[in-house]
Design a protein around this motif. Sequence first.
Motif, PDB file in Angstrom:
ATOM      1  N   GLY A  64       0.807  -1.210   0.000  1.00 29.16           N
ATOM      2  CA  GLY A  64       0.000   0.000   0.000  1.00 29.16           C
ATOM      3  C   GLY A  64       0.843   1.264   0.000  1.00 29.16           C
ATOM      4  O   GLY A  64       0.562   2.225  -0.727  1.00 29.16           O
ATOM      5  N   GLN A  65       1.899   1.273   0.800  1.00 30.24           N
ATOM      6  CA  GLN A  65       2.724   2.471   0.909  1.00 30.24           C
ATOM      7  C   GLN A  65       3.504   2.753  -0.372  1.00 30.24           C
ATOM      8  O   GLN A  65       3.702   3.910  -0.737  1.00 30.24           O
ATOM      9  CB  GLN A  65       3.697   2.324   2.086  1.00 30.24           C
ATOM     10  N   ILE A  66       3.943   1.705  -1.051  1.00 30.04           N
ATOM     11  CA  ILE A  66       4.657   1.935  -2.313  1.00 30.04           C
ATOM     12  C   ILE A  66       3.692   2.501  -3.345  1.00 30.04           C
ATOM     13  O   ILE A  66       4.099   3.223  -4.276  1.00 30.04           O
ATOM     14  CB  ILE A  66       5.310   0.621  -2.813  1.00 30.04           C
ATOM     15  N   GLY A  67       2.395   2.213  -3.178  1.00 33.14           N
ATOM     16  CA  GLY A  67       1.386   2.823  -4.041  1.00 33.14           C
ATOM     17  C   GLY A  67       1.330   4.337  -3.853  1.00 33.14           C
ATOM     18  O   GLY A  67       1.200   5.089  -4.826  1.00 33.14           O
ATOM     19  N   TYR A  68       1.441   4.797  -2.607  1.00 31.73           N
ATOM     20  CA  TYR A  68       1.461   6.241  -2.352  1.00 31.73           C
ATOM     21  C   TYR A  68       2.689   6.895  -2.998  1.00 31.73           C
ATOM     22  O   TYR A  68       2.607   7.998  -3.551  1.00 31.73           O
ATOM     23  CB  TYR A  68       1.466   6.516  -0.848  1.00 31.73           C
ATOM     24  N   VAL A  69       3.832   6.221  -2.896  1.00 29.30           N
ATOM     25  CA  VAL A  69       5.052   6.751  -3.520  1.00 29.30           C
ATOM     26  C   VAL A  69       4.854   6.903  -5.021  1.00 29.30           C
ATOM     27  O   VAL A  69       5.134   7.955  -5.618  1.00 29.30           O
ATOM     28  CB  VAL A  69       6.253   5.825  -3.219  1.00 29.30           C
ATOM     29  N   MET A  70       4.355   5.833  -5.662  1.00 29.28           N
ATOM     30  CA  MET A  70       4.183   5.852  -7.113  1.00 29.28           C
ATOM     31  C   MET A  70       3.055   6.781  -7.546  1.00 29.28           C
ATOM     32  O   MET A  70       3.069   7.305  -8.663  1.00 29.28           O
ATOM     33  CB  MET A  70       3.910   4.436  -7.626  1.00 29.28           C
ATOM     34  N   LEU A  71       2.076   7.020  -6.665  1.00 27.25           N
ATOM     35  CA  LEU A  71       0.973   7.910  -7.025  1.00 27.25           C
ATOM     36  C   LEU A  71       1.484   9.330  -7.238  1.00 27.25           C
ATOM     37  O   LEU A  71       1.116   9.997  -8.213  1.00 27.25           O
ATOM     38  CB  LEU A  71      -0.100   7.881  -5.937  1.00 27.25           C
ATOM     39  N   GLY A  72       2.336   9.801  -6.324  1.00 29.13           N
ATOM     40  CA  GLY A  72       2.892  11.134  -6.495  1.00 29.13           C
ATOM     41  C   GLY A  72       3.703  11.246  -7.775  1.00 29.13           C
ATOM     42  O   GLY A  72       3.584  12.232  -8.523  1.00 29.13           O
ATOM     43  N   ILE A  73       4.515  10.231  -8.045  1.00 30.16           N
ATOM     44  CA  ILE A  73       5.345  10.241  -9.260  1.00 30.16           C
ATOM     45  C   ILE A  73       4.459  10.154 -10.503  1.00 30.16           C
ATOM     46  O   ILE A  73       4.700  10.843 -11.505  1.00 30.16           O
ATOM     47  CB  ILE A  73       6.351   9.085  -9.207  1.00 30.16           C
ATOM     48  N   GLY A  74       3.430   9.313 -10.465  1.00 25.10           N
ATOM     49  CA  GLY A  74       2.526   9.172 -11.598  1.00 25.10           C
ATOM     50  C   GLY A  74       1.739  10.438 -11.874  1.00 25.10           C
ATOM     51  O   GLY A  74       1.538  10.816 -13.040  1.00 25.10           O
ATOM     52  N   VAL A  75       1.283  11.117 -10.823  1.00 28.70           N
ATOM     53  CA  VAL A  75       0.558  12.374 -11.005  1.00 28.70           C
ATOM     54  C   VAL A  75       1.477  13.426 -11.636  1.00 28.70           C
ATOM     55  O   VAL A  75       1.078  14.159 -12.554  1.00 28.70           O
ATOM     56  CB  VAL A  75      -0.003  12.883  -9.661  1.00 28.70           C
ATOM     57  N   GLY A  76       2.732  13.492 -11.159  1.00 28.45           N
ATOM     58  CA  GLY A  76       3.691  14.416 -11.762  1.00 28.45           C
ATOM     59  C   GLY A  76       3.913  14.117 -13.236  1.00 28.45           C
ATOM     60  O   GLY A  76       3.996  15.039 -14.069  1.00 28.45           O
ATOM     61  N   ALA A  77       4.006  12.826 -13.569  1.00 27.58           N
ATOM     62  CA  ALA A  77       4.192  12.441 -14.972  1.00 27.58           C
ATOM     63  C   ALA A  77       2.992  12.858 -15.818  1.00 27.58           C
ATOM     64  O   ALA A  77       3.145  13.333 -16.951  1.00 27.58           O
ATOM     65  CB  ALA A  77       4.413  10.933 -15.068  1.00 27.58           C
ATOM     66  N   ARG A  78       1.790  12.695 -15.268  1.00 29.24           N
ATOM     67  CA  ARG A  78       0.591  13.055 -16.048  1.00 29.24           C
ATOM     68  C   ARG A  78       0.484  14.565 -16.245  1.00 29.24           C
ATOM     69  O   ARG A  78       0.049  15.038 -17.295  1.00 29.24           O
ATOM     70  CB  ARG A  78      -0.666  12.530 -15.366  1.00 29.24           C
ATOM     71  N   VAL A  79       0.864  15.320 -15.223  1.00 29.66           N
ATOM     72  CA  VAL A  79       0.857  16.779 -15.374  1.00 29.66           C
ATOM     73  C   VAL A  79       1.781  17.194 -16.521  1.00 29.66           C
ATOM     74  O   VAL A  79       1.434  18.041 -17.352  1.00 29.66           O
ATOM     75  CB  VAL A  79       1.284  17.451 -14.056  1.00 29.66           C
ATOM     76  N   LEU A  80       2.964  16.594 -16.590  1.00 29.09           N
ATOM     77  CA  LEU A  80       3.898  16.901 -17.673  1.00 29.09           C
ATOM     78  C   LEU A  80       3.342  16.449 -19.024  1.00 29.09           C
ATOM     79  O   LEU A  80       3.466  17.157 -20.033  1.00 29.09           O
ATOM     80  CB  LEU A  80       5.244  16.215 -17.417  1.00 29.09           C
ATOM     81  N   ALA A  81       2.725  15.257 -19.043  1.00 27.26           N
ATOM     82  CA  ALA A  81       2.230  14.703 -20.302  1.00 27.26           C
ATOM     83  C   ALA A  81       1.049  15.479 -20.860  1.00 27.26           C
ATOM     84  O   ALA A  81       0.804  15.454 -22.072  1.00 27.26           O
ATOM     85  CB  ALA A  81       1.836  13.238 -20.107  1.00 27.26           C
ATOM     86  N   THR A  82       0.299  16.159 -19.986  1.00 24.52           N
ATOM     87  CA  THR A  82      -0.871  16.918 -20.438  1.00 24.52           C
ATOM     88  C   THR A  82      -0.577  18.409 -20.549  1.00 24.52           C
ATOM     89  O   THR A  82      -1.501  19.218 -20.692  1.00 24.52           O
ATOM     90  CB  THR A  82      -2.056  16.691 -19.480  1.00 24.52           C
ATOM     91  N   GLY A  83       0.699  18.788 -20.475  1.00 22.27           N
ATOM     92  CA  GLY A  83       1.067  20.189 -20.654  1.00 22.27           C
ATOM     93  C   GLY A  83       0.782  21.070 -19.459  1.00 22.27           C
ATOM     94  O   GLY A  83       0.627  22.288 -19.600  1.00 22.27           O
ATOM     95  N   GLY A  84       0.723  20.478 -18.261  1.00 21.80           N
ATOM     96  CA  GLY A  84       0.449  21.247 -17.057  1.00 21.80           C
ATOM     97  C   GLY A  84       1.666  22.019 -16.572  1.00 21.80           C
ATOM     98  O   GLY A  84       2.731  22.025 -17.192  1.00 21.80           O
ATOM     99  N   THR A  85       1.496  22.658 -15.429  1.00 21.80           N
ATOM    100  CA  THR A  85       2.555  23.481 -14.847  1.00 21.80           C
ATOM    101  C   THR A  85       3.694  22.600 -14.344  1.00 21.80           C
ATOM    102  O   THR A  85       3.462  21.660 -13.577  1.00 21.80           O
ATOM    103  CB  THR A  85       1.995  24.318 -13.686  1.00 21.80           C
ATOM    104  N   ARG A  86       4.911  22.931 -14.738  1.00 24.44           N
ATOM    105  CA  ARG A  86       6.058  22.123 -14.334  1.00 24.44           C
ATOM    106  C   ARG A  86       6.288  22.176 -12.825  1.00 24.44           C
ATOM    107  O   ARG A  86       6.717  21.194 -12.219  1.00 24.44           O
ATOM    108  CB  ARG A  86       7.313  22.588 -15.080  1.00 24.44           C
ATOM    109  N   SER A  87       5.992  23.304 -12.207  1.00 22.63           N
ATOM    110  CA  SER A  87       6.173  23.404 -10.755  1.00 22.63           C
ATOM    111  C   SER A  87       5.204  22.487 -10.022  1.00 22.63           C
ATOM    112  O   SER A  87       5.545  21.902  -8.986  1.00 22.63           O
ATOM    113  CB  SER A  87       5.972  24.854 -10.301  1.00 22.63           C
ATOM    114  N   LEU A  88       3.994  22.326 -10.554  1.00 23.91           N
ATOM    115  CA  LEU A  88       3.024  21.396  -9.952  1.00 23.91           C
ATOM    116  C   LEU A  88       3.501  19.961 -10.104  1.00 23.91           C
ATOM    117  O   LEU A  88       3.393  19.152  -9.164  1.00 23.91           O
ATOM    118  CB  LEU A  88       1.657  21.577 -10.606  1.00 23.91           C
ATOM    119  N   ALA A  89       4.034  19.623 -11.286  1.00 23.67           N
ATOM    120  CA  ALA A  89       4.576  18.281 -11.508  1.00 23.67           C
ATOM    121  C   ALA A  89       5.742  18.015 -10.561  1.00 23.67           C
ATOM    122  O   ALA A  89       5.851  16.922  -9.981  1.00 23.67           O
ATOM    123  CB  ALA A  89       5.023  18.131 -12.960  1.00 23.67           C
TER     124      ALA A  89
END
Length: 383
Positions: free
Chosen positions: A312-337
């Motif tokens: 479960g905890q490794i899921g939390y780690v990967m969730l933050g990284i995955g959300v950052g990746a999606r922000v970059l992939a969808t052209g979002g703010t780099r500081s948010l990623a």
Amino acid sequence: MNQLPLYVAIPLGAAFLIPVVGIWWKKSAEALATITTLVLAAMAVMSIGAPAVVHHMGGWTAPLGIALVGDGLSTLLLIAVNAVAFLCIVFSIRYMTVYTGLPKYYSLFMLMVAGMNGVVVSGDLFNLFVFLEIASVASYALVAFGVEADELEAGFKYMILGSVDSVMILFAVGTVYAVTGTLNMADAAREIATRFGGSNMNPALLLAAAFFLMGFGLKAALVPFHAWLPDAHPSAPAPVSAMLSGVVIKSLGVYAICRVMFNVFGFASEAPSSVIIANSMIWFSVLSIVIGGLLAIGQWDFKRLLAYSSIGQIGYVMLGIGVGARVLATGGTRSLAALAILGGLFHLLNHAAFKSLLFLSSGAIQHATGTRDMKMLSGLNKR
């Protein structure tokens, strides 16, 4: 002198010396392992703030030679790996006295540390795979070190799933080489950006990314690739469980995913393939958080409970990284990623510390009481 090769050379040398010197000096295994991990941990801590560096082995530059890379991310993982390894070795001095063949244990432990350090500093895909295999093979043997039926079954299961995982990663490495003509991560990233930058990725590269995600996801014990972890943890000696949950699943799994997905494939803005990869990371993370947490609820074996908690905890780690990746992939703010990725990496370090300590505590409790069944544990403060 560049220290990057020493992170691999020192533990490899110790792994060779421990069984040899142990013939004449019985206590040499504990002493050599303790000194080795202490030196490595000190080197990692002293590298904080150092500028990023690339070391070309033998002076051979990429793409012909082997490149070792040291940057902020690798420094973070080197500190986690070697600090936890030192604490586990210190714990092992008393805990492992009930086992036989201790020089073999410490030698395998050093091989596992060398493999993890190699994965962290490797700058090319094939050597990342080689070091991953060194760490994996050593961890298979350490899980089964007690050679009882449960330990052998867990080690065999871990080895079989790890072999499937290795095939996927090797296939992905070969695919990237076939498309880009190089194994060096920086060169491969430039080649991919030149050919496919800002557009959809080559289908072969998308397949390679999927195999990397599944292969490293198994090492990270992400759901649905988690089946080996709940058996391996209860069977392994407590220091090995602490290493598996504290740093193995992070260096061979989470770190490898971050390094390959961000540094090689990248997350080109508005590219459908980048969005697919990022969404896959998020969904695997959510599944791990939910299923790992639910499965932990019904556990009465202390170490199995901690194993499902790690999923479960490794899921939390990967969730933050995955959300950052999606922000970059969808052209979002780099500081948010960057904030999302930083949150994931912070929890990576946090989990490496607290889960390692919890597994060492489980070993201390089992050592004192002779059981891990929480139904039978009470009054531990008096014990």
